[in-house]
Design a protein around this motif. Structure first.
Motif, PDB file in Angstrom:
ATOM      1  N   ASP A 149      43.798  32.429  44.224  1.00 50.49           N
ATOM      2  CA  ASP A 149      44.128  33.865  44.582  1.00 50.49           C
ATOM      3  C   ASP A 149      45.748  33.958  44.385  1.00 50.49           C
ATOM      4  N   ILE A 150      46.106  34.709  43.057  1.00 52.68           N
ATOM      5  CA  ILE A 150      47.253  34.593  42.680  1.00 52.68           C
ATOM      6  C   ILE A 150      48.113  36.086  42.904  1.00 52.68           C
ATOM      7  N   LYS A 154      54.581  38.713  42.046  1.00 47.14           N
ATOM      8  CA  LYS A 154      55.616  37.884  42.330  1.00 47.14           C
ATOM      9  C   LYS A 154      55.644  36.791  41.307  1.00 47.14           C
ATOM     10  N   LEU A 155      54.419  36.241  40.644  1.00 56.28           N
ATOM     11  CA  LEU A 155      54.422  35.341  39.370  1.00 56.28           C
ATOM     12  C   LEU A 155      55.282  35.957  38.236  1.00 56.28           C
ATOM     13  N   LYS A 180      38.856  39.529  38.454  1.00 56.43           N
ATOM     14  CA  LYS A 180      39.989  39.804  39.449  1.00 56.43           C
ATOM     15  C   LYS A 180      41.209  39.683  38.817  1.00 56.43           C
ATOM     16  N   ASN A 181      41.399  38.433  38.001  1.00 52.31           N
ATOM     17  CA  ASN A 181      42.519  38.198  37.421  1.00 52.31           C
ATOM     18  C   ASN A 181      42.919  38.984  36.252  1.00 52.31           C
ATOM     19  N   TRP A 182      42.009  39.497  35.595  1.00 52.33           N
ATOM     20  CA  TRP A 182      42.280  40.398  34.237  1.00 52.33           C
ATOM     21  C   TRP A 182      42.690  41.618  34.840  1.00 52.33           C
ATOM     22  N   ARG A 183      42.187  42.252  36.126  1.00 48.24           N
ATOM     23  CA  ARG A 183      42.527  43.590  36.516  1.00 48.24           C
ATOM     24  C   ARG A 183      43.784  43.600  37.305  1.00 48.24           C
ATOM     25  N   VAL A 318      51.757  31.718  43.058  1.00 45.95           N
ATOM     26  CA  VAL A 318      50.706  30.623  42.853  1.00 45.95           C
ATOM     27  C   VAL A 318      50.664  29.471  43.666  1.00 45.95           C
ATOM     28  N   ASP A 319      49.722  28.911  44.045  1.00 47.36           N
ATOM     29  CA  ASP A 319      49.470  27.643  44.931  1.00 47.36           C
ATOM     30  C   ASP A 319      49.370  26.589  43.974  1.00 47.36           C
TER      31      ASP A 319
END
Length: 343
Positions: A149-150, A154-155, A180-183, A318-319
């Motif tokens: 989960d990014i 912050k990234l 989810k990442n795309w959105r 990101v972890d």
């Protein structure tokens, strides 16, 4: 001296008839439309639109009614009026040449997104010498389910100005984090594109259809990417001949280009490039993996658009580790390239 009665009557008749003729002539002259241009009638700065001929609307127009001036006044005797300075003067030139044209309204150029400076760290830093990726302006990342989960906002402030997001594998696998990442990448203001990991055990057409089915065609998205490499961890162990590799890639890329309207980018690694891509696809943009040396040493003579310079990046948002990439150009060149993709 006395006049005869008959001549007197004739003379009176001539005088009266002369007055009547003059009065009728003036009345006819007053009924003629004046060619004078006066300030009492506002002149349109451009030609009046033509009415539809023969329509009910035009037939209903009273014969003595002017749409822009109202009823025609009763005829009056002509009274000369002194010309006023600045009064419009009729011209024999066509109206199109003398009426001012409305200036074209230019759309404001799209606002350029802020480019954040590189603030990434690296678990395994490499000294690239004078050709360090840190000297290039626009950095980004590529991600998949393995980044979890990014925190995209912050990234981005850490220097991720663009992101390539894993979408599909082969002909039947969708990365569970893709949607989810795309959105969320878009919501955070990153420029983003999608990539497909190519399987050599499935037909190119099947894989292209699967990608198209899952990756939306959106204005402003970066070009799609085909990821071609030898992967020992893949369930597909097949290694086709160079000719077969190039044929399958061409089929896949042509289908994506027709659908998305952008030429796909080729991502590859040193061993796969050496076996299959050296000298191939000169008109396609390349994204090169080179984590130990500058691409010019690993892929001599090959022009490149993106460089993946680390697979061990560290960043807030990101972890774990993340792949780090850089665009081959200045900040202005980045904005120009993105704008061309959006048009």
């Amino acid at each position: 001296m006395r006049f005869s009665a008959v001549p007197v009557v004739l003379l009176a008749g001539l005088v009266l008839s002369g007055c009547g003729f003059s009065s009728n002539r003036d009345r006819v002259a007053a009924q003629q439309p004046s060619r004078e241009t006066t300030s009492s009638v506002a002149q349109s700065p451009s030609p009046m639109p033509a009415a539809n001929v023969g329509t009910a609307a035009s037939q209903a127009q009273p014969p003595q009614e002017m749409a822009w001036a109202g009823p025609v006044p009763e005829p009056q005797a002509f009274v000369p009026v002194a010309r006023t300075t600045g009064m419009p003067v009729p011209s024999e030139r066509p109206i199109a040449l003398i009426a001012p044209e409305n200036p074209a309204i230019e759309e404001a150029p799209p606002t350029r997104g802020q480019v954040y400076s590189h603030r990434f760290r690296d678990a395994k830093p490499i000294n690239f010498g004078s050709r360090s990726p840190r000297k290039l302006a626009v950095h980004g990342v590529d991600v998949s389910r393995w980044q979890g989960d990014i925190n995209w906002a912050k990234l981005r402030t850490q220097g991720a100005n663009f992101a390539y997001i894993k979408a599909t594998d082969g002909g039947d696998h969708l990365d569970p984090m893709f949607k989810k990442n795309w959105r969320r990448a878009k919501e955070a203001g990153l420029k983003r594109g999608a990539y497909h990991f190519f399987y050599w055990c499935r037909t190119a057409g099947e894989q292209a259809d699967w990608f198209i089915r899952n990756v939306p065609r959106e204005a402003g998205a970066l070009p799609p990417v085909i990821d071609v490499e030898w992967n020992g961890e893949s369930s597909c162990k097949r290694r086709p001949s160079r000719e077969r590799v190039l044929e399958k890639m061409q089929v896949f890329m042509d289908k994506l280009e027709r659908h998305y309207g952008q030429r796909p980018i080729i991502y590859t690694a040193p061993d796969f490039y050496r076996d299959n891509l050296k000298g191939a696809f000169p008109n396609h943009p390349f994204w090169l993996r080179s984590v130990a040396a500058h691409p010019s040493k690993v892929y001599p003579g090959r022009k490149w658009l993106f460089w993946q310079y680390s697979g061990s990046g560290l960043s807030h948002g990101v972890d774990g580790r993340i792949d780090l990439n850089v665009f081959h150009g200045s900040e202005d060149e980045w904005h120009s390239w993105v704008a061309a993709r959006s048009s």
